[in-house]
Design a protein around this motif. Structure first.
Motif, PDB file in Angstrom:
ATOM      1  N   TRP A   1      -6.641  -2.629  -1.298  1.00  0.00           N
ATOM      2  CA  TRP A   1      -5.976  -2.947  -0.036  1.00  0.00           C
ATOM      3  C   TRP A   1      -6.162  -4.423   0.276  1.00  0.00           C
ATOM      4  O   TRP A   1      -7.187  -5.028  -0.071  1.00  0.00           O
ATOM      5  CB  TRP A   1      -6.587  -2.151   1.118  1.00  0.00           C
TER       6      TRP A   1
ATOM      7  N   ASP B   1      -8.144   8.825   6.224  1.00  0.00           N
ATOM      8  CA  ASP B   1      -7.019   9.182   5.355  1.00  0.00           C
ATOM      9  C   ASP B   1      -5.864   8.197   5.488  1.00  0.00           C
ATOM     10  O   ASP B   1      -5.137   7.942   4.521  1.00  0.00           O
ATOM     11  CB  ASP B   1      -6.525  10.592   5.683  1.00  0.00           C
ATOM     12  N   THR B   2      -5.677   7.661   6.703  1.00  0.00           N
ATOM     13  CA  THR B   2      -4.572   6.721   6.915  1.00  0.00           C
ATOM     14  C   THR B   2      -4.708   5.483   6.041  1.00  0.00           C
ATOM     15  O   THR B   2      -3.709   4.829   5.733  1.00  0.00           O
ATOM     16  CB  THR B   2      -4.522   6.290   8.391  1.00  0.00           C
ATOM     17  N   LEU B   3      -5.922   5.173   5.623  1.00  0.00           N
ATOM     18  CA  LEU B   3      -6.142   4.039   4.725  1.00  0.00           C
ATOM     19  C   LEU B   3      -6.230   4.501   3.274  1.00  0.00           C
ATOM     20  O   LEU B   3      -5.518   3.982   2.400  1.00  0.00           O
ATOM     21  CB  LEU B   3      -7.429   3.305   5.115  1.00  0.00           C
ATOM     22  N   TYR B   4      -7.076   5.480   3.016  1.00  0.00           N
ATOM     23  CA  TYR B   4      -7.351   5.905   1.642  1.00  0.00           C
ATOM     24  C   TYR B   4      -6.093   6.398   0.924  1.00  0.00           C
ATOM     25  O   TYR B   4      -5.909   6.133  -0.270  1.00  0.00           O
ATOM     26  CB  TYR B   4      -8.405   7.013   1.649  1.00  0.00           C
ATOM     27  N   ASP B   5      -5.232   7.089   1.642  1.00  0.00           N
ATOM     28  CA  ASP B   5      -4.030   7.661   1.021  1.00  0.00           C
ATOM     29  C   ASP B   5      -2.872   6.677   0.930  1.00  0.00           C
ATOM     30  O   ASP B   5      -1.809   7.019   0.403  1.00  0.00           O
ATOM     31  CB  ASP B   5      -3.568   8.901   1.797  1.00  0.00           C
ATOM     32  N   HIS B   6      -3.058   5.459   1.445  1.00  0.00           N
ATOM     33  CA  HIS B   6      -1.964   4.483   1.434  1.00  0.00           C
ATOM     34  C   HIS B   6      -2.460   3.112   0.973  1.00  0.00           C
ATOM     35  O   HIS B   6      -2.467   2.142   1.744  1.00  0.00           O
ATOM     36  CB  HIS B   6      -1.333   4.376   2.827  1.00  0.00           C
ATOM     37  N   PRO B   7      -2.874   3.007  -0.291  1.00  0.00           N
ATOM     38  CA  PRO B   7      -3.335   1.707  -0.805  1.00  0.00           C
ATOM     39  C   PRO B   7      -2.171   0.730  -0.949  1.00  0.00           C
ATOM     40  O   PRO B   7      -1.016   1.132  -1.126  1.00  0.00           O
ATOM     41  CB  PRO B   7      -3.927   2.071  -2.168  1.00  0.00           C
ATOM     42  N   ASP B   8      -2.492  -0.559  -0.860  1.00  0.00           N
ATOM     43  CA  ASP B   8      -1.466  -1.587  -1.071  1.00  0.00           C
ATOM     44  C   ASP B   8      -1.156  -1.759  -2.558  1.00  0.00           C
ATOM     45  O   ASP B   8      -0.026  -2.076  -2.933  1.00  0.00           O
ATOM     46  CB  ASP B   8      -1.942  -2.923  -0.489  1.00  0.00           C
TER      47      ASP B   8
ATOM     48  N   THR C   1      -4.913  -5.294   5.851  1.00  0.00           N
ATOM     49  CA  THR C   1      -4.556  -3.888   6.039  1.00  0.00           C
ATOM     50  C   THR C   1      -5.742  -3.108   6.594  1.00  0.00           C
ATOM     51  O   THR C   1      -5.591  -2.283   7.504  1.00  0.00           O
ATOM     52  CB  THR C   1      -4.107  -3.264   4.708  1.00  0.00           C
TER      53      THR C   1
ATOM     54  N   ARG D   1      -7.923   2.149  -6.132  1.00  0.00           N
ATOM     55  CA  ARG D   1      -7.117   1.797  -4.969  1.00  0.00           C
ATOM     56  C   ARG D   1      -7.547   0.441  -4.429  1.00  0.00           C
ATOM     57  O   ARG D   1      -8.740   0.156  -4.328  1.00  0.00           O
ATOM     58  CB  ARG D   1      -7.256   2.863  -3.874  1.00  0.00           C
TER      59      ARG D   1
ATOM     60  N   SER E   1     -12.290   0.217  -2.555  1.00  0.00           N
ATOM     61  CA  SER E   1     -12.703   1.185  -1.539  1.00  0.00           C
ATOM     62  C   SER E   1     -14.112   0.927  -1.014  1.00  0.00           C
ATOM     63  O   SER E   1     -14.380   1.106   0.173  1.00  0.00           O
ATOM     64  CB  SER E   1     -12.601   2.605  -2.097  1.00  0.00           C
TER      65      SER E   1
END
Length: 218
Positions: A125, A104-111, A129, A123, A87
């Motif tokens: 990414w 949020d679109t990034l933080y809530d959807h880690p790879d 991404t 988390r 992060s």
């Protein structure tokens, strides 16, 4: 009414501009109030209401979006697209000072997610991404609310009153003539054969429709 065809050309009122651009009604009022700064189109009166040509609004909004994107933080494009980053690094890639600024679109959807020995979650990414999220930004700032929860703008109680056009016309005529708004309530009451209290309420709805300050209308 949000959209209307006038002389063969589609036009929008302020509610229509909000619906067409996806902006809040208050934002449209802000654009209009500071149109010299934002380049918002000039409106025109028609049937006692203010309208804007649809093609002018579309040209304005396209230019406005370009300007907003130009204000975004600079993205760091260095590194391998397949790198997995945390992060803190993701924030630096996006030009932010802290991971707390990650959208949020990034933080809530880690790879990937790793569970650390102390139970905390890390988390991760791919760098690609993070770049994709950066490219999708529009410059619109978050309100801190979940999208879709703010609700529709509530209309004025007299917004659909058939006598409202007369109030708008009276207000427009007074403003064009540079007359004091005081006394409009009495004039409208006499014109429509209604009580002054009802006239004042109709004028308040007219002010709301035009986005101007109510001033004194006694």
């Amino acid at each position: 009414m949000a959209r209307h065809v006038i002389d063969g050309r589609p036009a929008l009122d302020r509610a229509g501009v909000a619906a067409h651009t996806g902006a809040a009604y208050s934002t449209v009022n802000h654009w209009h109030r500071h149109r010299a700064r934002f380049g918002f189109p000039e409106g025109f009166p028609h049937d006692g209401r203010e309208w804007f040509w649809l093609d002018d609004i579309e040209a304005f909004h396209a230019a406005h979006q370009v300007a907003k994107r130009a204000e975004l933080t600079k993205v760091d494009r260095r590194g391998d697209s397949d790198d997995l980053i945390g992060s803190g690094t993701a924030a630096r890639v996006l030009g932010y000072g802290s991971y707390r600024n990650l959208p949020d679109t990034l933080y809530d959807h880690p790879d990937r997610v790793e569970t650390l020995p102390d139970g905390r979650v890390r988390r991760l990414w791919f760098r690609r991404t993070v770049w994709a999220v950066a490219d999708a930004r529009t410059g619109r700032q978050s309100t801190g609310r979940t999208p879709g929860t703010t609700g529709a703008r509530k209309p004025h109680p007299y917004a659909d009153d058939p006598r409202l056009p007369a109030a708008i016309a009276l207000l427009t005529e007074a403003d064009r003539a540079g007359c004091d708004r005081r006394g409009l309530g009495v004039a409208l009451a006499q014109q429509l054969n209604i009580t002054e209290r009802t006239a004042q309420r109709l004028l308040a709805a007219a002010y709301a429709a035009s986005g101007t300050s109510s001033g004194q209308t006694a």
